[in-house]
Design an enzyme around this catalytic site. Structure first.
Site, short mmCIF file in Angstrom:
data_model
loop_
_atom_site.label_atom_id
_atom_site.label_comp_id
_atom_site.label_asym_id
_atom_site.label_seq_id
_atom_site.Cartn_x
_atom_site.Cartn_y
_atom_site.Cartn_z
CD GLU A 91 -2.75 -1.08 2.55
OE1 GLU A 91 -3.35 -2.11 2.85
OE2 GLU A 91 -2.81 -0.04 3.23
CB CYS A 108 6.03 -5.85 8.98
SG CYS A 108 7.14 -5.03 10.14
CB CYS A 112 2.96 -3.72 15.88
SG CYS A 112 4.62 -3.04 15.73
CD GLU A 154 11.71 -0.95 11.59
OE1 GLU A 154 10.65 -0.51 12.05
OE2 GLU A 154 12.76 -0.29 11.58
CG ASN A 282 -8.70 3.14 10.92
OD1 ASN A 282 -9.75 3.75 11.13
ND2 ASN A 282 -8.43 2.54 9.78
CB CYS A 325 -0.30 0.21 8.31
SG CYS A 325 1.02 -0.78 7.66
S1 SF4 Z 1 3.25 -1.11 12.80
FE1 SF4 Z 1 4.97 -0.98 11.36
S2 SF4 Z 1 6.63 -2.09 12.43
FE2 SF4 Z 1 4.73 -2.70 13.45
S3 SF4 Z 1 4.10 -4.60 12.37
FE3 SF4 Z 1 3.07 -2.84 11.37
S4 SF4 Z 1 4.39 -2.34 9.65
FE4 SF4 Z 1 5.62 -3.57 11.08
#
Ligand code: SF4
Length: 351
Positions: A91, A108, A112, A154, A282, A325
């Site tokens: 994206e 990633c 998180c 990241e 979100n 994201c």
């Molecule tokens: S917030 Fe950023 S660093 Fe954490 S899992 Fe999502 S993309 Fe990866």
């Protein structure tokens, strides 16, 4: 594909550095690679071998990335679902005021707990040319004067490719260096490498909490740096490169919007060369994590600001269109699972 490979292909057909520079600049404006200037047409400038050798390279560059779908949001942002040459998707988000958020990885590894991208793990790295290609696609839609590396991935886990893309964007891409923003969860390599670059980007650090134990739960595979040390290193970096650091704080109701957190933020950030960005989560109805109420968000901002911490509220762009994201990609791939993780995450510090 890496930018160096593109440059090598051009050198192989007889392009000299001045030709490669002109091709870079045309590409990064979203124009055909053989575009000339106002005063000199391409055919009067490029040698015959370059003109004849260019079409397969153009095909290769065009095949790096294409827009799979576009999603306009009421806040003026435009989310792009970008298909890469092998069918993987990332994206990019065109932000209001000529900004663009780009992805650096497919998936990633940091994982998180509040992030859709983190759920898939790392699928693959993006090449530096694929990162730059996101800017090219976006500039064919509207101007881009700022690029933030806060999309999927990241950036520190794909450091060489991201730094190569930053170098190109800050030179032939004509983007001001402080308008290139490298975001990280705090990988130590970032503090070492960024100040050494010719194009020195600004830095954003994902802080999210002042508590080391909570941070380890929220960002399970981020380096185990105590938030106090992270802020020390961030501050040193900001003073070295000369632009303020941005501390990112995804706001999760009942988790990191507490009075204790705010008081700790004031202790740690007051007087620092930085900005705290509060990013309300979100949330969707069925999510375990929830966004704090608007009243709570405003009260936090006021309290922090009045206590000497420069604080801004940054909504993740496009709240109405799966703005978090990785949500668009997950939906396109049919892997949306909105029963998010809140396992073992607690607002209470351990006894
Ligand atoms: S917030 Fe950023 S660093 Fe954490 S899992 Fe999502 S993309 Fe990866």
């Amino acid at each position: 594909m890496r930018i160096q490979e593109l440059h090598q292909s051009l050198a192989d057909i007889g392009a000299r550095p001045c030709h490669i520079g002109r091709i870079n600049r045309a590409w990064l404006k979203g124009l055909p690679l053989d575009t000339g200037t106002r005063y000199q047409k391409g055919e009067d400038y490029f040698p015959l071998s370059v003109r004849h050798g260019l079409p397969p390279i153009v095909a290769q560059v065009e095949g790096l990335a294409r827009i799979h779908s576009q999603h306009t949001a009421v806040d003026g942002s435009l989310r792009l679902l970008v298909a890469l040459g092998d069918g993987q998707m990332v994206e990019s988000v065109l932000l209001p005021r000529d900004g663009l958020c780009v992805s650096s990885q497919v998936g990633c590894a940091v994982g998180c707990t509040f992030c859709m991208t983190g759920k898939s793990g790392l699928l693959r790295q993006l090449g530096s040319a694929e990162i730059a290609a996101q800017v090219v696609l976006a500039r064919r839609i509207r101007p881009v004067k700022k690029v933030v590396f806060m999309g999927m991935g990241e950036p520190a886990h794909n450091l060489d490719n991201v730094l190569d893309a930053i170098n190109l964007l800050g030179t032939d891409g004509n983007i001001g260096h402080k308008n290139l923003v490298f975001s990280s969860v705090g990988d130590p390599r970032v503090f070492e490498r960024l100040p050494q670059q010719r194009v020195k980007p600004a830095l954003a650090l994902s802080l999210h909490t002042t508590r080391a134990d909570l941070r380890a739960q929220l960002l399970p595979r981020a380096p185990r740096i105590d938030p106090v040390d992270l802020i020390e290193q961030g501050d040193a970096n900001a003073r070295q490169v000369g632009y303020p650091i941005q501390y990112q704080w995804t706001l999760l109701a009942g988790i990191n919007d507490t009075q204790e957190e705010m008081d700790a933020i004031i202790r740690l950030l007051k007087g620092r060369y930085g900005i705290l960005n509060l990013i309300p989560y979100n949330s969707q109805e069925e999510d375990s994590f929830q966004r704090p109420s608007s009243e709570r968000i405003d009260a936090m901002k006021r309290y922090l600001h009045d206590s000497g911490v420069l604080t801004k509220i940054r909504d993740s762009a496009g709240q109405d269109i799966d703005g978090g994201c990785g949500q668009l990609r997950a939906r396109a791939a049919g892997v949306v699972d909105t029963s998010r993780l809140r396992k073992r995450v607690s607002a209470q510090p351990p006894e």
